[in-house]
Design a protein around this motif. Structure first.
Motif, PDB file in Angstrom:
ATOM      1  N   ALA A 204      43.167  40.378  42.381  1.00 44.21           N
ATOM      2  CA  ALA A 204      43.699  40.455  43.749  1.00 44.21           C
ATOM      3  C   ALA A 204      42.736  41.172  44.683  1.00 44.21           C
ATOM      4  N   GLU A 205      42.114  42.249  44.204  1.00 42.78           N
ATOM      5  CA  GLU A 205      41.181  42.998  45.053  1.00 42.78           C
ATOM      6  C   GLU A 205      39.910  42.199  45.332  1.00 42.78           C
ATOM      7  N   LEU A 206      39.443  41.456  44.360  1.00 39.03           N
ATOM      8  CA  LEU A 206      38.285  40.595  44.586  1.00 39.03           C
ATOM      9  C   LEU A 206      38.602  39.513  45.610  1.00 39.03           C
ATOM     10  N   GLN A 207      39.762  38.909  45.497  1.00 38.55           N
ATOM     11  CA  GLN A 207      40.168  37.902  46.466  1.00 38.55           C
ATOM     12  C   GLN A 207      40.236  38.494  47.875  1.00 38.55           C
ATOM     13  N   ALA A 208      40.796  39.693  47.990  1.00 36.96           N
ATOM     14  CA  ALA A 208      40.903  40.343  49.292  1.00 36.96           C
ATOM     15  C   ALA A 208      39.532  40.650  49.888  1.00 36.96           C
ATOM     16  N   ALA A 209      38.546  40.844  49.021  1.00 34.17           N
ATOM     17  CA  ALA A 209      37.187  41.133  49.484  1.00 34.17           C
ATOM     18  C   ALA A 209      36.378  39.867  49.754  1.00 34.17           C
ATOM     19  N   GLY A 210      37.013  38.700  49.607  1.00 38.41           N
ATOM     20  CA  GLY A 210      36.329  37.450  49.882  1.00 38.41           C
ATOM     21  C   GLY A 210      35.554  36.877  48.712  1.00 38.41           C
ATOM     22  N   ILE A 211      35.793  37.392  47.518  1.00 38.22           N
ATOM     23  CA  ILE A 211      35.118  36.904  46.314  1.00 38.22           C
ATOM     24  C   ILE A 211      36.093  35.995  45.562  1.00 38.22           C
TER      25      ILE A 211
END
Length: 249
Positions: A204-211
């Motif tokens: 989820a945190e990677l997705q939020a960072a655009g990854i």
């Protein structure tokens, strides 16, 4: 052929039965290295890779015998080959995979091994292994299990062009979006009975960072086990092929 296929099924079952860095995995790992002593007469081969001035590694070729394009880093106090055997057909279909063994022994026989935390040394060993295999350590999919996931995250942080896409399994600490800000994509994997929240949160945190990132779960698996690995890792590799960011020129 039926006899050999039954043997493959047994090896896959043994891999699923392993448990992290505990006594069960240590006992199992004493059996696993037997498969590295010879090529398996199967449509997909797991073969020994003799690396000069290093421990032998092992590899699965890509389609039509192509040089491996993925890397596997095993967990602490493991032999590692049983893990790769659990998803060898998916690995072959999606480019082939190469594994280096840990540089520190965990037992007197040197069968069970762990990796040191010298990233420069590990990176050099990986590059040498790919050179021996006939391939190139560039724009790799890195599959890291437990300690291998921890180290894979840090390799990708330091050399994102080389370790550009990740499949991290049961990491001991939550993978960091800050460390992985330059990767093209990442799949977070956990066993159903492992600490699933850690890898879910990382995705989820990677997705939020655009990854580009997603989470997959291995049914019925504890830490160190490979549950339904052919399906799960086939999905992971296919997801990266479809969703990873384009490579920067």
């Amino acid at each position: 052929m039926q006899k050999m296929l039954r043997r493959l099924g047994l090896l896959a079952w043994l891999s699923v039965a392993a448990t992290g860095c505990g006594r069960d995995e240590q006992a199992l790992a004493a059996i696993r290295p037997l498969a590295t002593q010879r090529r398996l007469a199967l449509p997909v081969e797991v073969y020994t890779l003799n690396i000069p001035d290093d421990l032998p590694g092992f590899a699965v070729p890509g389609p039509n015998g192509a040089h491996p394009k993925m890397l596997f880093l095993h967990g602490m106090c493991s032999a590692g080959v049983g893990d790769v055997q659990a998803f060898q057909f998916a690995a072959s279909e999606h480019g082939g995979i190469l594994a280096v063994r840990g540089d520190i022994p965990c037992d007197d026989a040197g069968i069970l091994r762990k990796h040191s935390f010298d990233l420069d040394k590990l990176d050099a060993r990986i590059r040498a292994a790919f050179e021996v295999s006939g391939g190139v350590a560039d724009d790799l999919v890195l599959v890291g299990h437990s300690q291998g996931a921890f180290l894979g995250e840090r390799l990708a942080e330091q050399w994102p062009q080389r370790y550009s896409r990740l499949v991290l399994i049961g990491a001991p600490t939550e993978p960091s979006a800050a460390r992985l800000r330059h990767v093209r994509g990442a799949v977070m994997v956990s066993g159903e009975f492992d600490v699933t929240a850690r890898m879910k949160q990382a995705a989820a945190e990677l997705q939020a960072a655009g990854i580009p990132s997603t989470y997959l779960e291995m049914p019925g698996a504890k830490h160190g086990q490979m549950g339904d690995a052919e399906r799960v890792f086939g999905e992971a590799f296919a997801w990266l092929e479809k969703n990873a960011l384009p490579r920067k020129p």
